[in-house]
Enzyme design. Structure first.
Site, PDB file in Angstrom:
ATOM      1  N   PRO A  89       0.820  -1.226   0.000  1.00 49.77           N
ATOM      2  CA  PRO A  89       0.000   0.000   0.000  1.00 49.77           C
ATOM      3  C   PRO A  89       0.851   1.272   0.000  1.00 49.77           C
ATOM      4  O   PRO A  89       2.075   1.199   0.117  1.00 49.77           O
ATOM      5  CB  PRO A  89      -0.767  -0.117   1.325  1.00 49.77           C
ATOM      6  CG  PRO A  89       0.108  -0.951   2.201  1.00 49.77           C
ATOM      7  CD  PRO A  89       0.837  -1.895   1.296  1.00 49.77           C
ATOM      8  N   SER A 127       3.454  -8.953  -6.564  1.00 48.51           N
ATOM      9  CA  SER A 127       2.999  -7.658  -6.061  1.00 48.51           C
ATOM     10  C   SER A 127       3.529  -6.550  -6.963  1.00 48.51           C
ATOM     11  O   SER A 127       4.577  -6.709  -7.599  1.00 48.51           O
ATOM     12  CB  SER A 127       3.554  -7.396  -4.661  1.00 48.51           C
ATOM     13  OG  SER A 127       3.198  -8.404  -3.765  1.00 48.51           O
ATOM     14  N   THR A 128       2.824  -5.427  -6.968  1.00 49.04           N
ATOM     15  CA  THR A 128       3.321  -4.258  -7.706  1.00 49.04           C
ATOM     16  C   THR A 128       4.316  -3.526  -6.814  1.00 49.04           C
ATOM     17  O   THR A 128       3.982  -3.147  -5.692  1.00 49.04           O
ATOM     18  CB  THR A 128       2.143  -3.330  -8.069  1.00 49.04           C
ATOM     19  OG1 THR A 128       1.206  -4.102  -8.816  1.00 49.04           O
ATOM     20  CG2 THR A 128       2.607  -2.133  -8.864  1.00 49.04           C
ATOM     21  N   CYS A 273      -5.448   0.139  -6.697  1.00 53.67           N
ATOM     22  CA  CYS A 273      -4.131   0.299  -7.327  1.00 53.67           C
ATOM     23  C   CYS A 273      -3.881   1.581  -8.128  1.00 53.67           C
ATOM     24  O   CYS A 273      -2.766   2.087  -8.094  1.00 53.67           O
ATOM     25  CB  CYS A 273      -3.837  -0.902  -8.204  1.00 53.67           C
ATOM     26  SG  CYS A 273      -3.659  -2.393  -7.205  1.00 53.67           S
TER      27      CYS A 273
HETATM   28  N1  LIG Z   1      -6.169  -6.109  -6.528  1.00 59.28           N
HETATM   29  C1  LIG Z   1      -5.812  -6.159  -7.801  1.00 59.28           C
HETATM   30  O1  LIG Z   1      -6.661  -6.198  -8.672  1.00 59.28           O
HETATM   31  C2  LIG Z   1      -4.370  -6.172  -8.195  1.00 59.28           C
HETATM   32  C3  LIG Z   1      -3.344  -5.996  -7.278  1.00 59.28           C
HETATM   33  N2  LIG Z   1      -2.032  -6.021  -7.684  1.00 59.28           N
HETATM   34  C4  LIG Z   1      -0.945  -5.915  -6.707  1.00 59.28           C
HETATM   35  O2  LIG Z   1      -0.843  -7.163  -6.019  1.00 59.28           O
HETATM   36  C5  LIG Z   1      -0.480  -6.962  -4.658  1.00 59.28           C
HETATM   37  C6  LIG Z   1      -1.516  -7.605  -3.759  1.00 59.28           C
HETATM   38  O3  LIG Z   1      -2.755  -6.964  -3.961  1.00 59.28           O
HETATM   39  P1  LIG Z   1      -4.114  -7.567  -3.385  1.00 59.28           P
HETATM   40  O4  LIG Z   1      -4.147  -9.037  -3.641  1.00 59.28           O
HETATM   41  O5  LIG Z   1      -5.199  -6.711  -3.887  1.00 59.28           O
HETATM   42  O6  LIG Z   1      -3.891  -7.334  -1.806  1.00 59.28           O
HETATM   43  P2  LIG Z   1      -4.696  -7.983  -0.602  1.00 59.28           P
HETATM   44  O7  LIG Z   1      -4.577  -7.047   0.533  1.00 59.28           O
HETATM   45  O8  LIG Z   1      -6.023  -8.451  -1.059  1.00 59.28           O
HETATM   46  O9  LIG Z   1      -3.837  -9.315  -0.256  1.00 59.28           O
HETATM   47  C7  LIG Z   1      -2.544  -9.309   0.255  1.00 59.28           C
HETATM   48  C8  LIG Z   1      -2.437 -10.444   1.271  1.00 59.28           C
HETATM   49  O10 LIG Z   1      -1.072 -10.600   1.687  1.00 59.28           O
HETATM   50  C9  LIG Z   1      -1.089 -11.034   3.036  1.00 59.28           C
HETATM   51  N3  LIG Z   1       0.234 -10.877   3.649  1.00 59.28           N
HETATM   52  C10 LIG Z   1       0.872  -9.722   3.986  1.00 59.28           C
HETATM   53  N4  LIG Z   1       2.076 -10.012   4.527  1.00 59.28           N
HETATM   54  C11 LIG Z   1       2.206 -11.358   4.527  1.00 59.28           C
HETATM   55  C12 LIG Z   1       3.236 -12.253   4.954  1.00 59.28           C
HETATM   56  N5  LIG Z   1       4.382 -11.803   5.470  1.00 59.28           N
HETATM   57  N6  LIG Z   1       3.045 -13.585   4.814  1.00 59.28           N
HETATM   58  C13 LIG Z   1       1.884 -14.057   4.291  1.00 59.28           C
HETATM   59  N7  LIG Z   1       0.869 -13.254   3.863  1.00 59.28           N
HETATM   60  C14 LIG Z   1       1.027 -11.919   3.977  1.00 59.28           C
HETATM   61  C15 LIG Z   1      -2.181 -10.191   3.663  1.00 59.28           C
HETATM   62  O11 LIG Z   1      -2.639 -10.772   4.876  1.00 59.28           O
HETATM   63  C16 LIG Z   1      -3.246 -10.192   2.542  1.00 59.28           C
HETATM   64  O12 LIG Z   1      -4.185 -11.241   2.723  1.00 59.28           O
HETATM   65  C17 LIG Z   1      -0.322  -5.449  -4.493  1.00 59.28           C
HETATM   66  O13 LIG Z   1       1.024  -5.127  -4.677  1.00 59.28           O
HETATM   67  C18 LIG Z   1      -1.150  -4.886  -5.617  1.00 59.28           C
HETATM   68  O14 LIG Z   1      -0.669  -3.632  -6.044  1.00 59.28           O
HETATM   69  C19 LIG Z   1      -1.690  -6.245  -8.985  1.00 59.28           C
HETATM   70  C20 LIG Z   1      -2.661  -6.449  -9.936  1.00 59.28           C
HETATM   71  C21 LIG Z   1      -4.073  -6.440  -9.619  1.00 59.28           C
HETATM   72  O1  LIG Z   2      -3.016  -3.277 -10.696  1.00 60.33           O
HETATM   73  C1  LIG Z   2      -4.198  -3.421 -10.537  1.00 60.33           C
HETATM   74  O2  LIG Z   2      -4.771  -3.469  -9.440  1.00 60.33           O
HETATM   75  C2  LIG Z   2      -5.126  -3.533 -11.691  1.00 60.33           C
HETATM   76  O3  LIG Z   2      -5.739  -2.227 -11.839  1.00 60.33           O
HETATM   77  C3  LIG Z   2      -6.732  -2.164 -12.848  1.00 60.33           C
HETATM   78  O4  LIG Z   2      -7.789  -3.085 -12.574  1.00 60.33           O
HETATM   79  P1  LIG Z   2      -8.982  -2.745 -11.558  1.00 60.33           P
HETATM   80  O5  LIG Z   2      -8.580  -1.608 -10.694  1.00 60.33           O
HETATM   81  O6  LIG Z   2      -9.355  -4.029 -10.931  1.00 60.33           O
HETATM   82  O7  LIG Z   2     -10.211  -2.312 -12.479  1.00 60.33           O
HETATM   83  P2  LIG Z   2     -10.358  -1.415 -13.805  1.00 60.33           P
HETATM   84  O8  LIG Z   2     -11.283  -2.094 -14.701  1.00 60.33           O
HETATM   85  O9  LIG Z   2      -9.058  -1.022 -14.344  1.00 60.33           O
HETATM   86  O10 LIG Z   2     -11.096  -0.117 -13.247  1.00 60.33           O
HETATM   87  C4  LIG Z   2     -10.444   0.810 -12.396  1.00 60.33           C
HETATM   88  C5  LIG Z   2     -11.358   1.991 -12.134  1.00 60.33           C
HETATM   89  O11 LIG Z   2     -11.505   2.799 -13.308  1.00 60.33           O
HETATM   90  C6  LIG Z   2     -12.883   2.979 -13.601  1.00 60.33           C
HETATM   91  N1  LIG Z   2     -13.064   3.069 -15.065  1.00 60.33           N
HETATM   92  C7  LIG Z   2     -12.536   2.129 -15.866  1.00 60.33           C
HETATM   93  C8  LIG Z   2     -12.708   2.204 -17.223  1.00 60.33           C
HETATM   94  C9  LIG Z   2     -13.405   3.272 -17.787  1.00 60.33           C
HETATM   95  O12 LIG Z   2     -13.582   3.405 -19.022  1.00 60.33           O
HETATM   96  N2  LIG Z   2     -13.920   4.200 -16.949  1.00 60.33           N
HETATM   97  C10 LIG Z   2     -13.768   4.132 -15.587  1.00 60.33           C
HETATM   98  O13 LIG Z   2     -14.235   5.012 -14.861  1.00 60.33           O
HETATM   99  C11 LIG Z   2     -13.564   1.759 -12.995  1.00 60.33           C
HETATM  100  O14 LIG Z   2     -14.925   1.967 -12.785  1.00 60.33           O
HETATM  101  C12 LIG Z   2     -12.776   1.586 -11.721  1.00 60.33           C
HETATM  102  O15 LIG Z   2     -13.253   2.439 -10.723  1.00 60.33           O
HETATM  103  C13 LIG Z   2      -6.109  -2.533 -14.193  1.00 60.33           C
HETATM  104  O16 LIG Z   2      -7.128  -2.542 -15.187  1.00 60.33           O
HETATM  105  C14 LIG Z   2      -5.460  -3.909 -14.123  1.00 60.33           C
HETATM  106  O17 LIG Z   2      -4.795  -4.186 -15.361  1.00 60.33           O
HETATM  107  C15 LIG Z   2      -4.440  -3.907 -12.993  1.00 60.33           C
HETATM  108  O18 LIG Z   2      -3.854  -5.197 -12.867  1.00 60.33           O
END
Ligand SMILES: NC(=O)C1=CN([C@@H]2O[C@H](COP(=O)(O)OP(=O)(O)OC[C@H]3O[C@@H](n4cnc5c(N)ncnc54)[C@H](O)[C@@H]3O)[C@@H](O)[C@H]2O)C=CC1
Ligand SMILES: O=C(O)[C@H]1O[C@H](OP(=O)(O)OP(=O)(O)OC[C@H]2O[C@@H](n3ccc(=O)[nH]c3=O)[C@H](O)[C@@H]2O)[C@H](O)[C@@H](O)[C@@H]1O
Length: 457
Positions: A89, A127-128, A273
């Site tokens: 975060p 993770s990012t 994100c």
């Molecule tokens: N949510 C999304 O759509 C996307 C997220 N990302 C990236 O992926 C990463 C994870 O995001 P989310 O899955 O959304 O986060 P999240 O908060 O849903 O999950 C992360 C998990 O890691 C666990 N954790 C933390 N420290 C730990 C440790 N030492 N050992 C074991 N577990 C541990 C936490 O308890 C939590 O359940 C971030 O860097 C985010 O930027 C990338 C693409 C899409």
């Molecule tokens: O790193 C991440 O977490 C992810 O972030 C986004 O995915 P996400 O946030 O799940 O959803 P999106 O579909 O990208 O929408 C993001 C926000 O933009 C808004 N949005 C999207 C598209 C659009 O045309 N207009 C608009 O307002 C959506 O409603 C939403 O609030 C990216 O699309 C993923 O490729 C990436 O992996």
């Protein structure tokens, strides 16, 4: 057979590891998390996240070659390859507070991997993370006093919530960043490549250096967020000029250089994100002395805040400059449709502003009410599963999430239940505006002409 481990069982870790298990039945896939309640939920029928297709997938693979556990030590000991999907975060304290990524969870994970490993392993950043994080990880993992060697690869995740399973099963691309220059680096990249090659066509698996892979993830989210802010900036001028944002989006999207997707004007972007990754990019630009580049990306965030505020200002203005005591129903609280996730949802900001104006805020959403309750703890908002009940005596509806459900409601019944004049502020442009207007509603879409029964005088 390989032992594949996923650390972090959140929105990324859970679905990603489940798809790997499904596509690679000969490998054993384990997912660990320090959060016991989350692991219990992954082992139950009530999964901790809602994602279309996830329940069926988990039913298919859980107990076959996918296992959820909190035993971090044993899971690390057994693993050959470790995917790390812990949260990163925005930092809230000290140097870089409010901008930089907080890498404490990542670093703790790296230390655990080193502590519990008795063999060399491949560690994959899912993770990012900020560009050049892999160097820090290599330094922590590759202790001088040990003979073990850890190859750190960057394999950023591009899934979007609501379409996570499809995105994982049919990705536009998989990016593998590694150290081409060393033999073990090349071997590690090939091992990861072979996992994805089970289901991803080879031309979609890209290899690059680690830094390009790390930066590509931040750049990709920055571009996507910028696109939403760009179309929203055009929506503002549409409202002043009688141009129509849907017509403009269509016209510009047909230019193949621009493309038609991701051009929906809205109340603003949310999600865990976009803002976090933009701020991280701003921090990195400043760190490298690139002030203009930092300002450029900062404006994408600032414009998003402006768009959310513009939406509330319009509600206030159109409802005769006072909403004190007026019942305003938010249709949707999730940051987008088909998820229960509310992280950074524009609905949170809008709710706070409406409450500041002393409106009575009622929230309805098919999946996000449990998260909304947590987000609004201590606030005076109410929650209501049934939209028809929510609108009883309401003065206005504000559409916050583009759930299909809201297109299909009986708006005559809703109109009859509301106070008059009855207002609709469609923050997602999903409703039949003309139809609503003909029923008697005053309709205010985004980037389109208002349909109001009041004269302009
Ligand atoms: N949510 C999304 O759509 C996307 C997220 N990302 C990236 O992926 C990463 C994870 O995001 P989310 O899955 O959304 O986060 P999240 O908060 O849903 O999950 C992360 C998990 O890691 C666990 N954790 C933390 N420290 C730990 C440790 N030492 N050992 C074991 N577990 C541990 C936490 O308890 C939590 O359940 C971030 O860097 C985010 O930027 C990338 C693409 C899409
Ligand atoms: O790193 C991440 O977490 C992810 O972030 C986004 O995915 P996400 O946030 O799940 O959803 P999106 O579909 O990208 O929408 C993001 C926000 O933009 C808004 N949005 C999207 C598209 C659009 O045309 N207009 C608009 O307002 C959506 O409603 C939403 O609030 C990216 O699309 C993923 O490729 C990436 O992996």
């Amino acid at each position: 057979m390989r032992n594949i481990l996923g650390i972090g069982a959140g929105y990324v870790g859970g679905p990603t590891m489940a798809v790997i298990a499904d596509q690679c039945p000969e490998h054993k896939v384990t997912v660990v998390d320090i959060n016991h309640a989350k692991i219990d939920a992954w082992n139950s029928d009530q999964l901790p996240i809602f994602e279309p297709g996830l329940d069926d997938l988990i039913q298919r693979v859980r107990g076959r070659n996918l296992f959820f556990t909190t035993d971090v030590e044993q899971a690390i000991r057994e693993a050959d390859i470790i995917f790390v999907s812990v949260n990163t975060p925005t930092k809230t304290y000290g140097e870089g507070a409010g901008l930089a990524a907080d890498l404490q969870f990542w670093e703790k994970t790296a230390r655990q991997i080193r502590e519990f490993s008795s063999e060399s392993k491949i560690v994959v950043e899912k993770s990012t993370v900020p560009v050049r994080t892999a160097v820090a990880m290599e330094r922590i993992l590759n202790d001088k006093d040990s003979d073990l060697h850890f190859d750190v690869l960057s394999c950023p995740e591009f899934l979007a919530e609501g379409t996570a399973i499809r995105d994982l099963e049919e990705p536009d691309r998989v990016l593998i960043g590694g150290r081409h220059e060393t033999e073990s680096g090349r071997a590690a990249m090939q091992t990861l490549h072979d996992i994805f090659a089970h289901w991803v066509p080879p031309e979609r698996i890209l290899h690059s250096n680690v830094w390009s892979a790390e930066l590509s993830k931040l750049a990709s989210n920055a571009f996507l967020a910028q696109r939403v802010s760009s179309i929203n900036a055009i929506s503002a001028i549409c409202e002043k000029t009688q141009a129509d944002i849907s017509e403009v989006s269509r016209a510009i999207g047909l230019d193949q250089r621009i493309g038609s997707r991701f051009l929906n004007a809205s109340v603003g972007f949310g999600g865990s994100c976009f803002k976090k990754d933009l701020l991280n990019l701003v921090y990195l630009c400043r760190f490298y002395g690139l002030e203009e580049a930092a300002e450029y990306w900062m404006w994408v965030v600032k414009f998003n805040e402006y768009q959310m505020n513009r939406f509330v200002d319009r509600i206030l203005r159109k409802m005769f400059n006072t909403i004190n005591g007026k019942r305003i129903v938010l249709f949707g609280f999730a940051f987008k449709a088909n998820t229960g996730d509310t992280r950074e949802s524009p609905a949170i900001h809008v709710t706070h502003r409406l409450l500041e104006e002393r409106a009575e805020v009622v929230i309805t959403d098919p999946r996000a009410i449990p998260n909304a309750r947590k987000d609004l703890q201590g606030c005076n908002a109410t929650f209501c599963e049934d939209p028809y009940e929510a609108v009883q005596g309401a003065h206005a509806i504000a559409v916050m999430t583009e759930w299909d459900l809201y297109r299909q409601l009986d708006y005559q019944r809703i109109y009859d239940a509301m106070e008059k004049p009855a207002f609709v502020f469609d923050g997602r442009n999903i409703l039949d505006h003309q139809g609503l207007f003909e029923m008697g509603f005053h309709v205010f879409p985004i980037g389109k002409q208002a349909l109001s029964h009041f004269s302009n005088r």
